[in-house]
Structures are given as structure tokens and as C-alpha cells.
Scaffold this active site. Structure first.
Site, PDB file in Angstrom:
ATOM      1  N   LYS A 164      46.451  46.136  43.551  1.00 53.14           N
ATOM      2  CA  LYS A 164      45.274  45.295  43.722  1.00 53.14           C
ATOM      3  C   LYS A 164      45.053  44.524  42.424  1.00 53.14           C
ATOM      4  O   LYS A 164      45.056  45.096  41.338  1.00 53.14           O
ATOM      5  CB  LYS A 164      44.036  46.135  44.041  1.00 53.14           C
ATOM      6  CG  LYS A 164      44.078  46.804  45.401  1.00 53.14           C
ATOM      7  CD  LYS A 164      42.756  47.513  45.681  1.00 53.14           C
ATOM      8  CE  LYS A 164      42.743  48.132  47.066  1.00 53.14           C
ATOM      9  NZ  LYS A 164      41.455  48.803  47.352  1.00 53.14           N
TER      10      LYS A 164
ATOM     11  N   ILE B 128      50.780  40.862  50.019  1.00 49.64           N
ATOM     12  CA  ILE B 128      50.712  41.365  51.402  1.00 49.64           C
ATOM     13  C   ILE B 128      49.314  41.243  51.994  1.00 49.64           C
ATOM     14  O   ILE B 128      49.103  41.574  53.144  1.00 49.64           O
ATOM     15  CB  ILE B 128      51.165  42.837  51.468  1.00 49.64           C
ATOM     16  CG1 ILE B 128      50.293  43.715  50.554  1.00 49.64           C
ATOM     17  CG2 ILE B 128      52.618  42.965  51.094  1.00 49.64           C
ATOM     18  CD1 ILE B 128      50.631  45.198  50.641  1.00 49.64           C
TER      19      ILE B 128
ATOM     20  N   ASP C 203      31.425  53.702  54.782  1.00 51.94           N
ATOM     21  CA  ASP C 203      32.123  52.630  55.493  1.00 51.94           C
ATOM     22  C   ASP C 203      33.363  53.184  56.184  1.00 51.94           C
ATOM     23  O   ASP C 203      34.425  52.583  56.130  1.00 51.94           O
ATOM     24  CB  ASP C 203      32.499  51.514  54.514  1.00 51.94           C
ATOM     25  CG  ASP C 203      32.894  50.233  55.251  1.00 51.94           C
ATOM     26  OD1 ASP C 203      33.563  49.393  54.640  1.00 51.94           O
ATOM     27  OD2 ASP C 203      32.547  50.087  56.438  1.00 51.94           O
TER      28      ASP C 203
ATOM     29  N   PHE D  45      38.202  41.323  45.602  1.00 50.99           N
ATOM     30  CA  PHE D  45      38.240  40.825  44.234  1.00 50.99           C
ATOM     31  C   PHE D  45      39.502  40.025  43.935  1.00 50.99           C
ATOM     32  O   PHE D  45      39.596  39.403  42.887  1.00 50.99           O
ATOM     33  CB  PHE D  45      38.145  42.000  43.254  1.00 50.99           C
ATOM     34  CG  PHE D  45      36.844  42.740  43.326  1.00 50.99           C
ATOM     35  CD1 PHE D  45      36.730  43.890  44.094  1.00 50.99           C
ATOM     36  CD2 PHE D  45      35.735  42.280  42.659  1.00 50.99           C
ATOM     37  CE1 PHE D  45      35.537  44.576  44.164  1.00 50.99           C
ATOM     38  CE2 PHE D  45      34.531  42.963  42.715  1.00 50.99           C
ATOM     39  CZ  PHE D  45      34.430  44.111  43.489  1.00 50.99           C
TER      40      PHE D  45
ATOM     41  N   ALA E 139      44.764  40.137  51.059  1.00 49.06           N
ATOM     42  CA  ALA E 139      43.716  39.709  50.140  1.00 49.06           C
ATOM     43  C   ALA E 139      42.571  40.701  50.199  1.00 49.06           C
ATOM     44  O   ALA E 139      42.213  41.184  51.278  1.00 49.06           O
ATOM     45  CB  ALA E 139      43.216  38.304  50.496  1.00 49.06           C
ATOM     46  N   GLY E 140      42.031  41.032  49.044  1.00 45.77           N
ATOM     47  CA  GLY E 140      40.896  41.936  48.961  1.00 45.77           C
ATOM     48  C   GLY E 140      39.644  41.205  48.504  1.00 45.77           C
ATOM     49  O   GLY E 140      39.628  39.976  48.359  1.00 45.77           O
TER      50      GLY E 140
END
Length: 936
Positions: free
Chosen positions: A654, A628, A747, A633, A630-631
Site C-alpha cells: 500500500k 493491482i 466495518d 490513501f 486503489a486504496g
């Protein structure tokens, strides 16, 4: 009697008109004509009422093309009501049409002796119908059922002695709902000529924006309507944000693009940025995006168009962890100048770097030990007891020490040079060989000494030979002394047993044994304590005492086993007790109900943090269904988790991409170590980790609506202000919990807030977070690494001095409030980061979004106080939002909004404000320096 004269006067209008060229109005929109009287090649034959009113007249334009016009000039007769109706005009599905009229009007003052009923205007009407059904009498000649559009007046009229002046007027009407319509013109006593009538509609032409094609789209029913046009990526482009849509405004101009596409790998933007063209042979583009094709890296080549990678030349390779745009490399040559140094049964090896490293920096070395027998049979791998230090494989340094070799034995050592592509080559790694023979060495230590028999003056002892005799055992030396006495005595024995005589009765003795070869003595055995008997019994033999010995040995063995088990248990308890004590100290409550957050980077071994804060899940319990996102890592997937005793649940997974480094693995799992410490309904929940599988996985709860910013943009305007405040309250509650744990997020932004199906918002993404040290009066986090900072969301002291506190998180929360109320608008719009920092430093703040309650914007301004100590705490923010939710009337007092003007000034699409992007940005900066911002 006067009619012929006035008819002649009116007939002057047409020739005068024909002498003047038609004026074309230049517009930016595309116009599609439905009807134009100038196209007529025969009589128009429009319907008139009465017959003595409008009259059709033929003429020629300046190119001598015939045209048909209508004129009327019954000014001498009062109470004129002359109607002219066009033929049926199909609307072709459009909702709003425009009518362009070209006409001239005689100045009433220039006509002598006329009554006061003379007019210089006429009326424009339309009548909708599902077909061409109008007759001479139907519909009735009056305003109802006709719909009036406007009263048309000339800008200029003419007198008899002047040339005819042509007026051009454009009027629009809608929305239209039937199959077509008629136009009608009503004269109430003017002397005029209707030169031409053109009916058209506006549409936005087919265009390309952000590499997406948007089809030709007709304008909406109202002049202010915005019609959504769905888009599709151009060929060889892919979506990067959805949905793809443009808005067509009432003027036929495109505005406000939503979503975008980008060129896929192997294709680059064309010079006009409207299409994606294939990379030429010899060039490639490895990733999707706006980048251009680049020449193939070293040692690679491609002969086809549209390449996303350049294959390596023969003999050259890329490692699995290499980027597709990296140069191809090869395996290294063998290490040079291997030097060996033998010391009895130990060996020191040193070597120099290969002459050719293969063009890589990940060069390591392997040392392979082989033992060679004296005959000519092949050498075999060394036993596992041979110790190669610091290790056998993956050496960075060029030196090892080998221990536990056998004496007088020939060995062969291969020193291999390998790098990241050595596994790609089918040949063995290149290596250098050194052959050595070990020297004579002293024997190893004698194992435990056993007591076979004791008398009042003797001890009969036995032992096993050393595990490594390293030669022929010449004899054994037995050393003994009374317990507590320093003086020792020695005896020797040719066998693995001995009788020590001349001892005192009933006295404990400490005994040790060592072996001797031609190389010398080995190490002594561990000290053992034995006691002589009280009385001598020379008749008693070992055989007589054998059952006693066996029973004693069994009992002793049981005691030893019991002692070992107790020792292990004690050690575990001691260790777990110390760890528990350490953990309890770190997790102690600093205030009732709130724990202290522990930074996983404070652990000497990061794996300890994972095992303490995250639950290890078996791989059989996890099922990945689809990717679903992309991160940083790796990929983010949706899947299912089914554990024993629990219902199956949908989870987010993840993954850590292949080829990761140990540092990447540590940083990846550090987020799980952080999440595992939190337990709050407004903070993302960690379900567990999989560290023993490949790939490494982090399992969290699944949030159906994804990131808050994209969710709001997708549902623009669909929520009530109470619902939006409820979302903000959930975020504030989660941040209060984190702040109470002495945790700084660093953040906080709408993109890092996840939303579930019940609109519950949860704080996520702890990649930039760090532990907040509260030992000082002013706890801060100072980033010594100077990492990237999200400028638009970060407090000024955090940007300038890398000082992160809960107060800086409060500043970021104020930006999140602005994002939520504006439905995901980008903070500070298209201003550069430098302009944002300058404006904030000069005390300018974001204006209230459209329809923003005054109390919410006031809370935003408090969060943006320059002095961080003046900003509200999260506990007060939660309390304030709770009061607003209980008193919904306070949310109805709306501030005067500047966001609409600012957005319009900031638009950069053609036709939005007739200014270039640079001009628009300059206007924003001028507005920010004058009226739009709010000083605090």
C-alpha cells in the site's frame, strides 16, 4: 363418388382464408426467419405421402399477392395417415427454433354423414439431418425416426355456413445439433388447410447496458437457458467492474447485467446514456465516472474537446496536491507593514497579511536572516546559531523572535509570503525587507573555570573568554565562598586568570567567574569547587607540577567521559525501562493467551506506535511489480520482499500518495500500527513499513484471490456448502481473536475479507476500527465524529446511537454469512438505505439465500437479534460451525428459499418482469411487508 363433393368443400377453405388479413404477433425479442412459405413465388413442391393426401393449392392474399397452401379433407375414409414434409431447412448454428403455423380446421359436427374417425387436430414432427438427403421413402413415414413436437389443435374451427377462422400456433423444439432439419405434418383424418409455415429463431439484439456493448446473441437450447454474452466498453469508456456480461434468456430478452463501464475523464454520458461524448471546449471532466462535464475553474481555460483538465492561464498554477478540478491560483504578494523591535542582540518581527493571498488558504511565511558587513560586500546568510522562533520556515503566525545575534552588527531580514504554488513560479517569492542594527549587549557566560595551582591560602585560576563577548571585555569578576557558607567575596581581574588569596588551608571553595563590557556584566560560569592545600610550598611552581596537572587532567577527563557514558546508559535504561514497563502494562494478558489491543491514537506521538508495533524495512528489500488496485490513501501494488536470511516472498504494497498531509500520513500508518499487534492465521499479516522512504509504504502478505465478495461472484455456484462453511469458520475464528483482544472492527463485510490461493479467509481493512474500552460493564465505542457507516452491514444500535461493540460485529458477521451463501449477492438488493433501516427496525430480516441450509440461516437470525446481549459470541459461532463441519448431513436440510422470487421482482432490466424499476422496488417493499421477510 363423393370425393369431388368433399374436395369442393375443402376448397372452400382457401378462399375463406384469403379474405382474412394475417395476424402479426408482436414480440419483444428479435426474430430471425429461417423459412417462410409465404415467400414462395413458385410451387412449394413439398413431399407428400400418400399422393392422395395433402394437396398444394394456389391462392391470393388480401393484397393480391399469390400464396401457396396445403389442404387435406379425406374425412369420409377411415384410418387416414397423410404426411407432408418441407424442404431441408439449414439451422444456421442455432440451438432452438420456433414454428409458426397458420391453419384452419372444419368442424366435424358440421359435416353430415361422416364416420367417427373425423379429426380436428394434426401432428407436428421434425427430422434432423446433416444434409438434404431425404427422399420419397426415406426417412420412413412414421413417428420414429421423426421426432414429435406436439399435437396441434385449433382454438376455433368453422362450419360450412361460416367464414373460415384462422388459427395461429407457435411451437418450439431443440436442442438441435445437425446441419439442418425437415418439418413434417401428419393428418389422421381432419378437414383442414395449412395456410403458412414460418420457421424462425429468437435472439437478443445488440444492446448497450452500463456503457458496455453486448453483441447480438441467439437464445439457448432450452426455453429456460441463459446464454452468456460478453461485453465491451463503448468508445471512450473504461471498465469499473469485470467481467462484462449479459444473459440472453429463452425469450430473447436481456437480463442480469454483470460488470459495468463508465466514461473516462474528458467524456460524459450522452442524453440517452448509451455512449460517452467528449466535453465541449471550455468544459472538462477530471475523473472517470457518471458525472457531467463542468465549466473550467477560475483562471483556467481549454480550447479542445475531450479535456480532462483545464490548463491554467499564464501566471496561475495548481499545486501538486490540488485536485484537477480546482481553480488555478497565483503566488501571494509581499507581506505588509513589517515592524521590527531590537533589544540588544534580540529582535522581534511582526507583519500583516499580504494584500493578495493568491486565492489560496495555505499561506505561510518564511523568515530569511542575512548578516551584512560594514563594507559594501553582499549580505550573507546568518550562522546556524541564530535562533528564529518558533521557526524560520512554514510559519502560520505573523510574528517571530530572533535571538543570538551579534552586537553592533547590521542585519537584513526578508519576510517571504509563500503558498502551495510558489514553487511553480520561477521567480523568487515576494517578500518585504527590514534592516536593523543590533545594540550593545552583555557578554555571554564564561566557560568552565580551571585550577592552575593551589596552596594553603591561595587558588590560582584560569578560564577562556566568553564565546560571545559582544564588545571589549573590560574585566572579570571572580566570586567565591566556602562550601556551605552563604557569604561570598569577589575580586576582579583584567586578564583571563587570577589568584585568590587570604583563604583557609585545606578548605573547599565554590568559585564562579563572569565578564564585564560597557553593557554590563554577563552571566556567571557554572559553580566549580576547588580546595586549598594543607601546607604551603611557595617554592613549588606551576611548571614543577605540570606533569601532575596533565596526569590529573587526563585522569579527570577519563572519569568525566566514563561518567557521561554511564549517565547516558542509565538514562537509556531508565527510559527503556519505563517504556517497557508502560508497554508491558498495556500488553498484559487479560486472560491466558490473549493480549490487549492498544489504540495507536492514544500515543502522544503516533510515530512511537509505528516504531513499537511495525518493523521498519529497508527500501532496497522491496520491489514493486504492478498496480493491482486503489486504496483510500493511494495505490495498492503487488511486489516482492527479499530480506536477509529469509526467502523472497510475494507481498501486497500500500502506498501513500504524494502531497499528503501530516494527518493523512498518521492515519495511513495507524492501520499498520493496528495490524502489527495481530498474529492469527485468519487476520491479515503485516510484514513491515517504510516510513523513511518516499512514498511511505505498508507491506502485508499477498492474498491471491483478492476480496471475498468479488471472488464469490466470479465463482458463482462452484463451491460445495462444506467449503463455504469452512470459509465462514475462518472468518469467525479471526473475529473471535480480535474480539478477545477487545477490538471492534466496525466495518466487517465480505469486501473486507481477503482470500488466498488455499481459500483461507482473512479479516482485513482496519481503517474504521477503534479500541474497545472494557472498563465498564457494557463496553462500547461511541463515534463523536459521525463518520460514514455501512448501513447494510451495521447493527441498528450502531446506526442509531453510534454504539459499536463486539455484538455489533456479530450482526455484521451475520450479513457476511448471507453474502457468502448467496455468492456475493448485495444485501437487501436494490433497496435504499432508508428502506433497509426501516425494515430492520420493524424486525424484518433477510430471507435465506437459495439452497441455504436451515442451520446456517438460523445462525444468521441469531446474529440479527435486536437485543444485542442475545446475540451469540464469536466463540460460540466458531464452535457451532465446527460442529456443522463435523456433521455434514446437517447442511443438507435446506430452507424454503424466497431469494429467487425476490431477485426476479427486484430486476430492473427491460423485459425481465414487464415492470418499471419504480414498480419493481414497490413490489419488493410490499413483499417485505407481507410474506417474504422473516420476523424474529
Amino acid at each position: 363418388m363423393d370425393s369431388p363433393l368433399w374436395l369442393r368443400l375443402c376448397s372452400l377453405l382457401v378462399p375463406l382464408v384469403l379474405l382474412v388479413p394475417l395476424l402479426l404477433v408482436r414480440v419483444r425479442a428479435v426474430e430471425e426467419t429461417l423459412m417462410d412459405s409465404r415467400w414462395a413465388t413458385t410451387e412449394l413442391a413439398w413431399t407428400t405421402f400418400p399422393e392422395s393426401g395433402w394437396e398444394e393449392v394456389s391462392g391470393y392474399d388480401d393484397s393480391m399477392s399469390p400464396i401457396r397452401t396445403y389442404q387435406v379433407c379425406n374425412v369420409r375414409q377411415p384410418n387416414q395417415n397423410n404426411w407432408l414434409r418441407t424442404d431441408f431447412i439449414p439451422r444456421k448454428g442455432v440451438l432452438r427454433v420456433y414454428v409458426e403455423l397458420k391453419f384452419s380446421v372444419r368442424d366435424c359436427a358440421s359435416i353430415p354423414n361422416i364416420p367417427g374417425s373425423c379429426k380436428e387436430t394434426f401432428n407436428l414432427f421434425y427430422y434432423e439431418s446433416d444434409g438434404d438427403t431425404a427422399t420419397d421413402t426415406s426417412p420412413l413415414w412414421r413417428e420414429n425416426p421423426y421426432v414429435k413436437v406436439d399435437t396441434i389443435a385449433p382454438d376455433e374451427s368453422f362450419s360450412l355456413l361460416e367464414a373460415g377462422r384462422i388459427n395461429t400456433k407457435v411451437r418450439s423444439f431443440g436442442p438441435l445439433s445437425r446441419a439442418g432439419f425437415y418439418l413434417a405434418f401428419q393428418d389422421l383424418g381432419a378437414c383442414m388447410s395449412l395456410i403458412s409455415v414460418r420457421v424462425f429463431y429468437k435472439k437478443c439484439s445488440t444492446t448497450i447496458a452500463n456503457y458496455a456493448v453486448f453483441p447480438e446473441t441467439a437464445t439457448g437450447a432450452e426455453a429456460t437457458s441463459l446464454v452468456i454474452a460478453p461485453g465491451a466498453c463503448v468508445t471512450n469508456a473504461m471498465e469499473v467492474s469485470v467481467p462484462l456480461k449479459l444473459y440472453c434468456n429463452g425469450d430473447g430478452e436481456w437480463m442480469v447485467p454483470v460488470g459495468s463501464c463508465t466514461c473516462i475523464a474528458g467524456y460524459e454520458p450522452s442524453a440517452d446514456s448509451t455512449q460517452c461524448q467528449a466535453c465541449f471546449p471550455g468544459t472538462f471532466k477530471s475523473k472517470f465516472g457518471e458525472g457531467s462535464c463542468a465549466p473550467c475553474p477560475s483562471n483556467s481555460r481549454t480550447g479542445s474537446r475531450g479535456s480532462n483538465i483545464c490548463p491554467c492561464l499564464s501566471g496561475f498554477y495548481r499545486a501538486d496536491s490540488d485536485a484537477p478540478d480546482s481553480a488555478c491560483t497565483t503566488i501571494p504578494s509581499a507581506p505588509r507593514n513589517v515592524i521590527s523591535s531590537v533589544n540588544e542582540t534580540s529582535l522581534a518581527l511582526e507583519w500583516e497579511e499580504p494584500e493578495d493571498t493568491g486565492g489560496r488558504s495555505d499561506l505561510v511565511y518564511n523568515v530569511v536572516c542575512k548578516k551584512c558587513l560594514r563594507d559594501r560586500s553582499p549580505c550573507t546568510r546568518c550562522d546556524d546559531n541564530v535562533d528564529v522562533g518558533p521557526r524560520r520556515l512554514g510559519l502560520r503566525q505573523r510574528k517571530v523572535v530572533v535571538r543570538n545575534l551579534q552586537a553592533h552588527t547590521r542585519y537584513s531580514f526578508e519576510v517571504q509570503a509563500v503558498n502551495g504554488v510558489s514553487g511553480k513560479n520561477l521567480m523568487s517569492p515576494r517578500y518585504s525587507t527590514v534592516n536593523i542594527t543590533t545594540n550593545q549587549a552583555a557578554p555571554s557566560a564564561v566557560p568552565t573555570v580551571h585550577l592552575m595551582r593551589s596552596t594553603s591560602d591561595t587558588l590560582s585560576l584560569s578560564w577562556l573568554p566568553p564565546e560571545k563577548p559582544n564588545g571589549v571585555i573590560l574585566d572579570y569578576e571572580i566570586k567565591y565562598h566556602e562550601r556551605g557558607q552563604p557569604m561570598s567575596h569577589t575580586v576582579t581581574s583584567q586578564h583571563s586568570s587570577a589568584k585568590v588569596e587570604g583563604l583557609r588551608g585545606a578548605t573547599p571553595y565554590v568559585v564562579q567567574v563572569r565578564a564585564r563590557t560597557v553593557a554590563g556584566y554577563g552571566r556567571y560560569s557554572n559553580p566549580m569547587e576547588f580546595s586549598t592545600s594543607l601546607h604551603s610550598d611557595p617554592q613549588k611552581s606551576v611548571q614543577d607540577q605540570l606533569p601532575l596537572i596533565i596526569g590529573s587532567a587526563s585522569a579527570g577527563l577519563l572519569v568525566i567521559v566514563a561518567l557521561v557514558v554511564m549517565a547516558v546508559v542509565c538514562l537509556k535504561k531508565q527510559r527503556s525501562g519505563s517504556e517497557l514497563e508502560y508497554t508491558e502494562k498495556l500488553q498484559q494478558y487479560i486472560s491466558p493467551g490473549v493480549k490487549v489491543y492498544i489504540d495507536p491514537f492514544t500515543y502522544e506521538d503516533p510515530n512511537d506506535a509505528i516504531h513499537e508495533f511495525a518493523k521498519e524495512i529497508d527500501i532496497s528489500c522491496v520491489k514493486i511489480e504492478e498496480v493491482i488496485g486503489a486504496g483510500e490513501f493511494g495505490e495498492v501494488c503487488r511486489g516482492r520482499l527479499k530480506q536477509a536470511g529469509r526467502r523472497e516472498m510475494v507481498v501486497a504494497i500500500k502506498t501513500l500518495k504524494a502531497g499528503y498531509t501530516e494527518r493523512q500520513r498518521r492515519d495511513f500508518l495507524a492501520e499498520a500500527s493496528i495490524m502489527g499487534q495481530f498474529d492469527h492465521p485468519n487476520v491479515i499479516r503485516l510484514e513491515g513499513v517504510l516510513t523513511r522512504s518516499c512514498p511511505v509504504l505498508i507491506i502485508t502478505e499477498f492474498m491471491e484471490n483478492g476480496a471475498l465478495d468479488s471472488f464469490l461472484r466470479l465463482n458463482d455456484g462452484r463451491f460445495t456448502m462444506t467449503q463455504l462453511v469452512g470459509m465462514l469458520r475462518g472468518i469467525a475464528a479471526g473475529m473471535k481473536y480480535l474480539s478477545d483482544m477487545n477490538y471492534v472492527h466496525r466495518d466487517l463485510a465480505a469486501r473486507n475479507i481477503l482470500v488466498n490461493s488455499n481459500l483461507v479467509c482473512k479479516v482485513s481493512d482496519f481503517g474504521l476500527s477503534r479500541f474497545l474500552d472494557d472498563t465498564s460493564a457494557d463496553p462500547t465505542y461511541t463515534s463523536s465524529l459521525g463518520g460514514k457507516i455501512p448501513i447494510r452491514w451495521t447493527a441498528p444500535e450502531a446506526i442509531a446511537f453510534r454504539k459499536f461493540t463486539s455484538a455489533s460485529d456479530v450482526w455484521s458477521y451475520g450479513i457476511v454469512m448471507w453474502e457468502v451463501v448467496s455468492y456475493g449477492e448485495r444485501p437487501y438488493w436494490d433497496m435504499s438505505n432508508q428502506d433497509v433501516m426501516t425494515a430492520v427496525e420493524q424486525d424484518y430480516r433477510l430471507p435465506p439465500p437459495m439452497d441455504c441450509p436451515m442451520v446456517l440461516h438460523q445462525l444468521m437470525l441469531e446474529c440479527w437479534m435486536k437485543e444485542r446481549n442475545l446475540r451469540p459470541k464469536f466463540c460460540r459461532i466458531v464452535s457451532t460451525l465446527d460442529k456443522l463441519l463435523r456433521n455434514a448431513a446437517s447442511l443438507k436440510v435446506v430452507t424454503s428459499s424466497y431469494s429467487g422470487d425476490l431477485l426476479r421482482l427486484g430486476a430492473t432490466l427491460p423485459g425481465h418482469n414487464r415492470k418499471s424499476p419504480d414498480d419493481s422496488q414497490e413490489i419488493i417493499r410490499q413483499q417485505m411487508s407481507q410474506t417474504l421477510p422473516i420476523r424474529v
